[in-house]
Design an enzyme around this catalytic site. Structure first.
Site, mmCIF file in Angstrom:
data_model
loop_
_atom_site.group_PDB
_atom_site.id
_atom_site.type_symbol
_atom_site.label_atom_id
_atom_site.label_comp_id
_atom_site.label_asym_id
_atom_site.label_seq_id
_atom_site.Cartn_x
_atom_site.Cartn_y
_atom_site.Cartn_z
ATOM 1 N N ASP A 92 26.319 32.560 35.762
ATOM 2 C CA ASP A 92 26.492 31.104 35.879
ATOM 3 C C ASP A 92 26.129 30.344 34.604
ATOM 4 O OD1 ASP A 92 27.553 30.990 38.463
ATOM 5 O OD2 ASP A 92 25.576 31.275 39.337
ATOM 6 N N ASP A 150 33.702 33.503 41.532
ATOM 7 C CA ASP A 150 33.173 32.266 40.945
ATOM 8 C C ASP A 150 33.156 32.321 39.415
ATOM 9 O OD1 ASP A 150 32.076 33.367 43.318
ATOM 10 O OD2 ASP A 150 30.633 31.748 43.496
#
Ligand code: GLY
Length: 371
Positions: A92, A150
């Protein structure tokens, strides 16, 4: 020239006013989910740390409000210690630094922000598994072979790093990861898996996991949104037609499965009993991706993607927006973070709010994206 729908100016004015209002309590902290009307604050290392400063930068770009600028800059500085801890940061990195130092560099040309963003890109590149051609997802024991859909949204950090340094290594890694997603995450109907497990030694595909969706073969709507926007961004940076086709394929699946009000269920293949569970954040992210696809296809094709993106944002604004409420800090209601773990279900989520603000800003004509 595209015509701005009538409601967009009103939505943008409401957005700016609400961001300003809630900024007085949140300041330079890191909100994630709004529970009982108040955003719960997370540690700086949580994956959502970039969205609030990113929202402040989107509004600052229009208003030049120095309070928002300084709060966003303070958020960026608070992330600094993470850049020396490769055991804390994970895939992330893109979400976190693209919307903090990356946004500041794009808006202000600040060299210290450029350095931070490049450091983040180096850490992300270091997560690449050469044998399996994927970027490792989370840290932890026995999950070195896990990759997730993601991560497509983190690839722009690598493309950006190649463009500012002139060194193609970052882009090469991003492309390898995107190709792995095409090969191992995509299904023929345009839906995608959330988690794919590879053998980290050999790179062999072992298993698909349901993750935040209902089941391994179901269709988690936010995962589909990550694919729509992530693949269209990969096309933006590479010009590889396969990525645009993949973005469109996921978009067609998404649009075909939307309920009447254009805001997705948490999982498009959720059991009947859970069909009341929506995820407004998936709608907001997908809308931004649809608007990008509209800019990438021929003018004959563009209308469908643009209208779908607008329709989702309009529904979020009119049916899901908490504009007048003095007791709700979230902008957009009815997001779902992790239904299988029953975490933050039917709440406002900072990334849902972020993508809504980005979407409205795009409809206002601000075409420069931070991604
Ligand atoms: N990237 C984590 C999520 O979408 O919830």
């Amino acid at each position: 020239m595209t015509i701005k729908p009538d409601w967009v100016q009103e939505a943008w004015d409401q957005t700016k006013a609400k961001v300003k209002r809630i900024s007085h309590r949140i300041g330079d902290a890191f909100p994630h989910a709004s529970v009982n009307g108040e955003y719960q604050l997370e540690r700086a290392s949580w994956w959502t740390a970039g969205f609030w400063p990113g929202m402040m930068w989107l509004v600052y770009r229009d208003t030049k409000d120095t309070y928002l600028k300084e709060a966003a800059e303070s958020c960026e500085r608070q992330l600094d210690s993470l850049l020396t801890d490769s055991q804390i940061v994970d895939h992330d990195l893109g979400f976190m630094w693209t919307l903090t130092s990356g946004a500041r560099y794009k808006l202000l040309g600040a060299e210290d922000s450029k350095r931070r963003t490049l450091l983040a890109a180096n850490l992300l590149a270091a997560r690449f598994n050469v044998q399996g051609n994927f970027i490792r997802a989370w840290n932890g024991e026995n999950i070195a072979g896990w990759a997730i859909i993601d991560c497509l949204m983190n690839l722009p950090l690598l493309y950006w790093a190649s463009s500012v340094t002139g060194d193609p290594r970052y882009k090469h890694i991003a492309v390898k990861h995107a190709d792995t997603v095409l090969k191992h995450f995509y299904r023929p109907d345009g839906s995608v898996a959330h988690i794919v497990v590879f053998d980290p030694e050999t790179g062999e595909k072992l298993e698909v996991k349901g993750g935040q969706g209902h089941a391994p073969e179901s269709a988690w709507s936010r995962g589909t949104a990550w694919a729509i926007y992530g693949m269209s961004l990969s096309y933006h940076y590479t010009g590889n037609q396969q990525y645009l086709d993949a973005a469109k394929q996921a978009a067609h699946f998404f649009m075909a499965n939307l309920p009447e009000d254009s805001v997705p269920y948490w999982d498009f293949r959720s059991p009947e009993a859970f069909l009341s569970i929506r995820d407004s954040s998936a709608g907001a992210c997908a809308a931004c991706g649809l608007l990008l696809i509209a800019d990438q296809v021929s003018s004959q094709e563009a209308g469908m993607y643009r209208k779908s993106g607008e329709k989702i944002l309009h529904s979020l604004y009119t049916n899901y927006g908490a504009w007048e409420s003095e007791t709700e800090e979230g902008l957009i209601l009815h997001g779902t973070s992790h239904f299988p773990e029953k975490k933050n279900v039917d709440v406002s989520l900072i990334y849902g709010d972020y993508y809504f603000v980005e979407g409205i800003s795009l409809l206002m004509g601000n075409r420069e994206r931070f991604w």
